[in-house]
Design a protein around this motif. Sequence first.
Motif, PDB file in Angstrom:
ATOM      1  N   VAL A   1      59.190  26.071  -5.030  1.00  0.00           N
ATOM      2  CA  VAL A   1      59.589  24.667  -4.978  1.00  0.00           C
ATOM      3  C   VAL A   1      58.494  23.785  -5.573  1.00  0.00           C
ATOM      4  CG1 VAL A   1      60.081  22.752  -3.417  1.00  0.00           C
ATOM      5  CG2 VAL A   1      61.173  24.939  -3.044  1.00  0.00           C
ATOM      6  N   LEU A   2      57.240  24.088  -5.255  1.00  0.00           N
ATOM      7  CA  LEU A   2      56.141  23.242  -5.733  1.00  0.00           C
ATOM      8  C   LEU A   2      55.828  23.443  -7.209  1.00  0.00           C
ATOM      9  CD1 LEU A   2      53.768  23.290  -2.647  1.00  0.00           C
ATOM     10  CD2 LEU A   2      55.482  21.593  -3.300  1.00  0.00           C
ATOM     11  N   ALA A   3      56.534  24.337  -7.881  1.00  0.00           N
ATOM     12  CA  ALA A   3      56.395  24.480  -9.334  1.00  0.00           C
ATOM     13  C   ALA A   3      57.283  23.467 -10.050  1.00  0.00           C
ATOM     14  CB  ALA A   3      56.751  25.899  -9.763  1.00  0.00           C
ATOM     15  N   GLN A   4      58.131  22.777  -9.303  1.00  0.00           N
ATOM     16  CA  GLN A   4      59.054  21.792  -9.882  1.00  0.00           C
ATOM     17  C   GLN A   4      58.375  20.442 -10.045  1.00  0.00           C
ATOM     18  OE1 GLN A   4      62.273  23.046 -10.682  1.00  0.00           O
ATOM     19  NE2 GLN A   4      61.029  24.832 -10.153  1.00  0.00           N
ATOM     20  N   ARG A   5      58.838  19.666 -10.996  1.00  0.00           N
ATOM     21  CA  ARG A   5      58.296  18.323 -11.230  1.00  0.00           C
ATOM     22  C   ARG A   5      58.893  17.303 -10.263  1.00  0.00           C
ATOM     23  NH1 ARG A   5      54.121  17.588 -12.701  1.00  0.00           N
ATOM     24  NH2 ARG A   5      54.505  15.629 -13.703  1.00  0.00           N
ATOM     25  N   VAL A   6      60.084  17.599  -9.712  1.00  0.00           N
ATOM     26  CA  VAL A   6      60.755  16.704  -8.765  1.00  0.00           C
ATOM     27  C   VAL A   6      61.114  17.509  -7.513  1.00  0.00           C
ATOM     28  CG1 VAL A   6      62.721  15.175  -8.356  1.00  0.00           C
ATOM     29  CG2 VAL A   6      61.708  15.313 -10.645  1.00  0.00           C
ATOM     30  N   VAL A   7      60.737  16.979  -6.346  1.00  0.00           N
ATOM     31  CA  VAL A   7      61.027  17.628  -5.065  1.00  0.00           C
ATOM     32  C   VAL A   7      61.637  16.590  -4.132  1.00  0.00           C
ATOM     33  CG1 VAL A   7      59.985  18.696  -3.019  1.00  0.00           C
ATOM     34  CG2 VAL A   7      59.168  19.325  -5.294  1.00  0.00           C
ATOM     35  N   HIS A   8      62.702  16.984  -3.445  1.00  0.00           N
ATOM     36  CA  HIS A   8      63.309  16.137  -2.412  1.00  0.00           C
ATOM     37  C   HIS A   8      62.745  16.574  -1.061  1.00  0.00           C
ATOM     38  CE1 HIS A   8      66.777  14.358  -4.716  1.00  0.00           C
ATOM     39  NE2 HIS A   8      66.321  15.263  -5.565  1.00  0.00           N
ATOM     40  N   SER A   9      62.532  15.613  -0.144  1.00  0.00           N
ATOM     41  CA  SER A   9      61.989  15.961   1.161  1.00  0.00           C
ATOM     42  C   SER A   9      62.549  15.056   2.252  1.00  0.00           C
ATOM     43  CB  SER A   9      60.463  15.845   1.139  1.00  0.00           C
ATOM     44  OG  SER A   9      59.936  16.263   2.363  1.00  0.00           O
ATOM     45  N   ASP A  10      62.653  15.639   3.452  1.00  0.00           N
ATOM     46  CA  ASP A  10      63.057  14.874   4.632  1.00  0.00           C
ATOM     47  C   ASP A  10      62.628  15.654   5.867  1.00  0.00           C
ATOM     48  OD1 ASP A  10      64.123  12.693   5.953  1.00  0.00           O
ATOM     49  OD2 ASP A  10      66.147  13.507   6.014  1.00  0.00           O
ATOM     50  N   GLU A  11      62.452  14.962   6.968  1.00  0.00           N
ATOM     51  CA  GLU A  11      62.084  15.623   8.223  1.00  0.00           C
ATOM     52  C   GLU A  11      63.186  15.373   9.252  1.00  0.00           C
ATOM     53  OE1 GLU A  11      61.259  11.541   8.952  1.00  0.00           O
ATOM     54  OE2 GLU A  11      60.635  12.733   7.242  1.00  0.00           O
ATOM     55  N   THR A  12      63.391  16.362  10.115  1.00  0.00           N
ATOM     56  CA  THR A  12      64.434  16.293  11.130  1.00  0.00           C
ATOM     57  C   THR A  12      63.820  16.612  12.486  1.00  0.00           C
ATOM     58  OG1 THR A  12      66.108  17.001   9.539  1.00  0.00           O
ATOM     59  CG2 THR A  12      66.639  17.284  11.874  1.00  0.00           C
ATOM     60  N   PRO A  13      64.087  15.797  13.497  1.00  0.00           N
ATOM     61  CA  PRO A  13      63.543  16.097  14.826  1.00  0.00           C
ATOM     62  C   PRO A  13      64.273  17.268  15.470  1.00  0.00           C
ATOM     63  CG  PRO A  13      64.905  14.129  14.904  1.00  0.00           C
ATOM     64  CD  PRO A  13      64.825  14.528  13.466  1.00  0.00           C
ATOM     65  N   VAL A  14      63.523  18.092  16.189  1.00  0.00           N
ATOM     66  CA  VAL A  14      64.074  19.202  16.974  1.00  0.00           C
ATOM     67  C   VAL A  14      63.369  19.211  18.320  1.00  0.00           C
ATOM     68  CG1 VAL A  14      64.682  20.643  14.987  1.00  0.00           C
ATOM     69  CG2 VAL A  14      62.428  20.854  16.000  1.00  0.00           C
ATOM     70  N   GLN A  15      64.012  19.765  19.311  1.00  0.00           N
ATOM     71  CA  GLN A  15      63.400  19.871  20.633  1.00  0.00           C
ATOM     72  C   GLN A  15      62.631  21.185  20.722  1.00  0.00           C
ATOM     73  OE1 GLN A  15      63.263  17.444  22.971  1.00  0.00           O
ATOM     74  NE2 GLN A  15      64.221  16.256  21.356  1.00  0.00           N
ATOM     75  N   MET A  16      61.395  21.116  21.190  1.00  0.00           N
ATOM     76  CA  MET A  16      60.550  22.293  21.310  1.00  0.00           C
ATOM     77  C   MET A  16      60.115  22.452  22.761  1.00  0.00           C
ATOM     78  SD  MET A  16      57.042  23.110  19.345  1.00  0.00           S
ATOM     79  CE  MET A  16      55.681  23.413  20.450  1.00  0.00           C
ATOM     80  N   LEU A  17      60.281  23.652  23.274  1.00  0.00           N
ATOM     81  CA  LEU A  17      59.844  23.950  24.632  1.00  0.00           C
ATOM     82  C   LEU A  17      58.381  24.375  24.572  1.00  0.00           C
ATOM     83  CD1 LEU A  17      60.585  24.275  27.606  1.00  0.00           C
ATOM     84  CD2 LEU A  17      61.265  26.628  27.091  1.00  0.00           C
ATOM     85  N   ALA A  18      57.536  23.611  25.216  1.00  0.00           N
ATOM     86  CA  ALA A  18      56.104  23.922  25.224  1.00  0.00           C
ATOM     87  C   ALA A  18      55.850  25.125  26.119  1.00  0.00           C
ATOM     88  CB  ALA A  18      55.307  22.722  25.704  1.00  0.00           C
ATOM     89  N   PRO A  19      55.018  26.076  25.675  1.00  0.00           N
ATOM     90  CA  PRO A  19      54.714  27.249  26.504  1.00  0.00           C
ATOM     91  C   PRO A  19      54.145  26.840  27.859  1.00  0.00           C
ATOM     92  CG  PRO A  19      53.862  27.530  24.281  1.00  0.00           C
ATOM     93  CD  PRO A  19      54.337  26.107  24.393  1.00  0.00           C
ATOM     94  N   GLY A  20      54.680  27.439  28.921  1.00  0.00           N
ATOM     95  CA  GLY A  20      54.186  27.166  30.269  1.00  0.00           C
ATOM     96  C   GLY A  20      54.724  25.898  30.895  1.00  0.00           C
ATOM     97  N   GLU A  21      55.487  25.125  30.151  1.00  0.00           N
ATOM     98  CA  GLU A  21      56.057  23.896  30.703  1.00  0.00           C
ATOM     99  C   GLU A  21      57.565  24.052  30.813  1.00  0.00           C
ATOM    100  OE1 GLU A  21      54.746  20.290  28.849  1.00  0.00           O
ATOM    101  OE2 GLU A  21      52.755  21.095  28.489  1.00  0.00           O
ATOM    102  N   LYS A  22      58.163  23.258  31.640  1.00  0.00           N
ATOM    103  CA  LYS A  22      59.608  23.357  31.834  1.00  0.00           C
ATOM    104  C   LYS A  22      60.344  22.188  31.198  1.00  0.00           C
ATOM    105  CE  LYS A  22      59.142  26.148  35.879  1.00  0.00           C
ATOM    106  NZ  LYS A  22      59.556  26.465  37.214  1.00  0.00           N
ATOM    107  N   LYS A  23      59.698  21.562  30.238  1.00  0.00           N
ATOM    108  CA  LYS A  23      60.353  20.448  29.555  1.00  0.00           C
ATOM    109  C   LYS A  23      60.110  20.576  28.057  1.00  0.00           C
ATOM    110  CE  LYS A  23      56.407  17.425  30.321  1.00  0.00           C
ATOM    111  NZ  LYS A  23      55.945  16.147  30.830  1.00  0.00           N
ATOM    112  N   THR A  24      60.933  19.870  27.305  1.00  0.00           N
ATOM    113  CA  THR A  24      60.799  19.904  25.848  1.00  0.00           C
ATOM    114  C   THR A  24      60.115  18.638  25.354  1.00  0.00           C
ATOM    115  OG1 THR A  24      62.958  18.866  25.506  1.00  0.00           O
ATOM    116  CG2 THR A  24      62.895  21.291  25.577  1.00  0.00           C
ATOM    117  N   HIS A  25      59.616  18.731  24.140  1.00  0.00           N
ATOM    118  CA  HIS A  25      59.113  17.537  23.468  1.00  0.00           C
ATOM    119  C   HIS A  25      59.600  17.576  22.032  1.00  0.00           C
ATOM    120  CE1 HIS A  25      55.928  20.337  22.195  1.00  0.00           C
ATOM    121  NE2 HIS A  25      55.746  19.505  21.191  1.00  0.00           N
ATOM    122  N   ARG A  26      59.482  16.471  21.354  1.00  0.00           N
ATOM    123  CA  ARG A  26      59.992  16.350  19.997  1.00  0.00           C
ATOM    124  C   ARG A  26      59.018  16.974  19.008  1.00  0.00           C
ATOM    125  NH1 ARG A  26      62.831  11.009  17.995  1.00  0.00           N
ATOM    126  NH2 ARG A  26      64.226  11.839  19.542  1.00  0.00           N
TER     127      ARG A  26
END
Length: 76
Positions: A1-26
Amino acid sequence: VLAQRVVHSDETPVQMLAPGEKKTHRAYVWAYCTTPFSTLKAVVYDFSPSRAGEHARNFLGTWNGKLVCDDFAGYK
């Protein structure tokens, strides 16, 4: 992908469970892809624990070209 002259990009939030915790964070999955006009059809997904611009900068490294993205300040 980085060999290209034009790259499209975007980020998407996901829920992640932290090790040892019982809740998720973004966390985020960043997508970097070629354009519809490129002969190479590819997408790279990069997971990161935050939306900080340093993650995009680390992935892009010394790449030089046109980045097509929204106006998220982390890309600047």
